[in-house]
Write a protein that holds these residues in place. Structure first.
Motif, PDB file in Angstrom:
ATOM      1  N   ALA A 140      -4.032  16.138   7.633  1.00 48.03           N
ATOM      2  CA  ALA A 140      -5.135  15.185   7.715  1.00 48.03           C
ATOM      3  C   ALA A 140      -4.642  13.746   7.902  1.00 48.03           C
ATOM      4  O   ALA A 140      -5.440  12.810   7.906  1.00 48.03           O
ATOM      5  N   GLY A 141      -3.328  13.579   8.037  1.00 50.00           N
ATOM      6  CA  GLY A 141      -2.783  12.252   8.273  1.00 50.00           C
ATOM      7  C   GLY A 141      -2.535  11.440   7.012  1.00 50.00           C
ATOM      8  O   GLY A 141      -2.354  10.221   7.081  1.00 50.00           O
ATOM      9  N   ILE A 142      -2.512  12.083   5.869  1.00 47.73           N
ATOM     10  CA  ILE A 142      -2.314  11.387   4.598  1.00 47.73           C
ATOM     11  C   ILE A 142      -0.846  11.474   4.200  1.00 47.73           C
ATOM     12  O   ILE A 142      -0.255  12.555   4.164  1.00 47.73           O
ATOM     13  N   PHE A 154       2.333  12.699  -4.866  1.00 49.21           N
ATOM     14  CA  PHE A 154       1.526  11.490  -5.025  1.00 49.21           C
ATOM     15  C   PHE A 154       0.959  11.116  -3.663  1.00 49.21           C
ATOM     16  O   PHE A 154       1.662  11.170  -2.648  1.00 49.21           O
ATOM     17  N   PHE A 155      -0.318  10.728  -3.640  1.00 52.39           N
ATOM     18  CA  PHE A 155      -0.966  10.323  -2.400  1.00 52.39           C
ATOM     19  C   PHE A 155      -2.142   9.433  -2.750  1.00 52.39           C
ATOM     20  O   PHE A 155      -2.544   9.341  -3.907  1.00 52.39           O
ATOM     21  N   LYS A 156      -2.675   8.762  -1.737  1.00 49.04           N
ATOM     22  CA  LYS A 156      -3.817   7.870  -1.942  1.00 49.04           C
ATOM     23  C   LYS A 156      -5.082   8.505  -1.388  1.00 49.04           C
ATOM     24  O   LYS A 156      -5.062   9.140  -0.334  1.00 49.04           O
ATOM     25  N   ASP A 157      -6.187   8.310  -2.107  1.00 56.24           N
ATOM     26  CA  ASP A 157      -7.478   8.784  -1.603  1.00 56.24           C
ATOM     27  C   ASP A 157      -8.039   7.743  -0.626  1.00 56.24           C
ATOM     28  O   ASP A 157      -7.418   6.695  -0.418  1.00 56.24           O
ATOM     29  N   PRO A 158      -9.206   7.994  -0.013  1.00 56.77           N
ATOM     30  CA  PRO A 158      -9.738   7.048   0.973  1.00 56.77           C
ATOM     31  C   PRO A 158     -10.021   5.646   0.439  1.00 56.77           C
ATOM     32  O   PRO A 158     -10.095   4.694   1.212  1.00 56.77           O
ATOM     33  N   SER A 159     -10.154   5.500  -0.881  1.00 58.87           N
ATOM     34  CA  SER A 159     -10.377   4.171  -1.462  1.00 58.87           C
ATOM     35  C   SER A 159      -9.095   3.579  -2.041  1.00 58.87           C
ATOM     36  O   SER A 159      -9.136   2.645  -2.835  1.00 58.87           O
ATOM     37  N   GLY A 184       0.813  -1.204   0.000  1.00 56.87           N
ATOM     38  CA  GLY A 184       0.000   0.000   0.000  1.00 56.87           C
ATOM     39  C   GLY A 184       0.848   1.256   0.000  1.00 56.87           C
ATOM     40  O   GLY A 184       0.330   2.355   0.121  1.00 56.87           O
ATOM     41  N   GLU A 185       2.174   1.113  -0.134  1.00 58.99           N
ATOM     42  CA  GLU A 185       3.049   2.271  -0.151  1.00 58.99           C
ATOM     43  C   GLU A 185       2.907   3.026  -1.466  1.00 58.99           C
ATOM     44  O   GLU A 185       2.614   2.446  -2.506  1.00 58.99           O
TER      45      GLU A 185
END
Length: 126
Positions: free
Chosen positions: A91-93, A109-114, A62-63
């Motif tokens: 927000a902890g992202i 680059f980052f991940k959304d809640p899904s 998940g990295e």
């Protein structure tokens, strides 16, 4: 805040099959692609680009990969990257921040809640 969606990148199992589908069957206009280390093809579709890349092997952690290459994602263009990064991290992202000198861009680059990969980038000269 953002100028628009710049591109959507689709990770393909077979890159040549993907090119045949999008350029051949769908008749998308192929455009020049900078000399990036990973293989791929780019197309212009109105004001948005479609990027095809070879699917990368995932380690299942998940990295955030750091480049977005080989993973399906979309990219917003513009905005104050420092502000975007600060708000996300507050927000902890987790945010991967980097310079891609091959294309002259700073990229987040980052991940959304899904768990979808999202990119925000801006030219280095802005």
């Amino acid at each position: 805040m953002f100028e628009g969606i710049h591109h959507i990148s689709i990770a393909m199992d077979d890159l040549e099959e993907g090119r045949d589908f999008y350029a051949g069957l769908l008749e998308l206009v192929e455009i020049d692609r900078p000399p990036l280390p990973n293989p791929g093809y780019w197309f212009q579709v109105g004001t948005v680009q479609l990027h095809l890349t070879e699917k990368s092997s995932s380690n299942g952690t998940g990295e955030i990969p750091g480049t977005g290459a080989g993973e399906t994602h979309f990219a917003f263009m513009g905005g104050d990257l420092e502000d975007v990064k600060r708000r996300l991290e507050t927000a902890g992202i987790s945010v991967k921040d980097g310079i891609n000198s091959a294309i002259g861009m700073r990229q987040l680059f980052f991940k959304d809640p899904s768990d979808n990969l999202v990119e925000v980038f801006a030219p280095l000269n802005s």
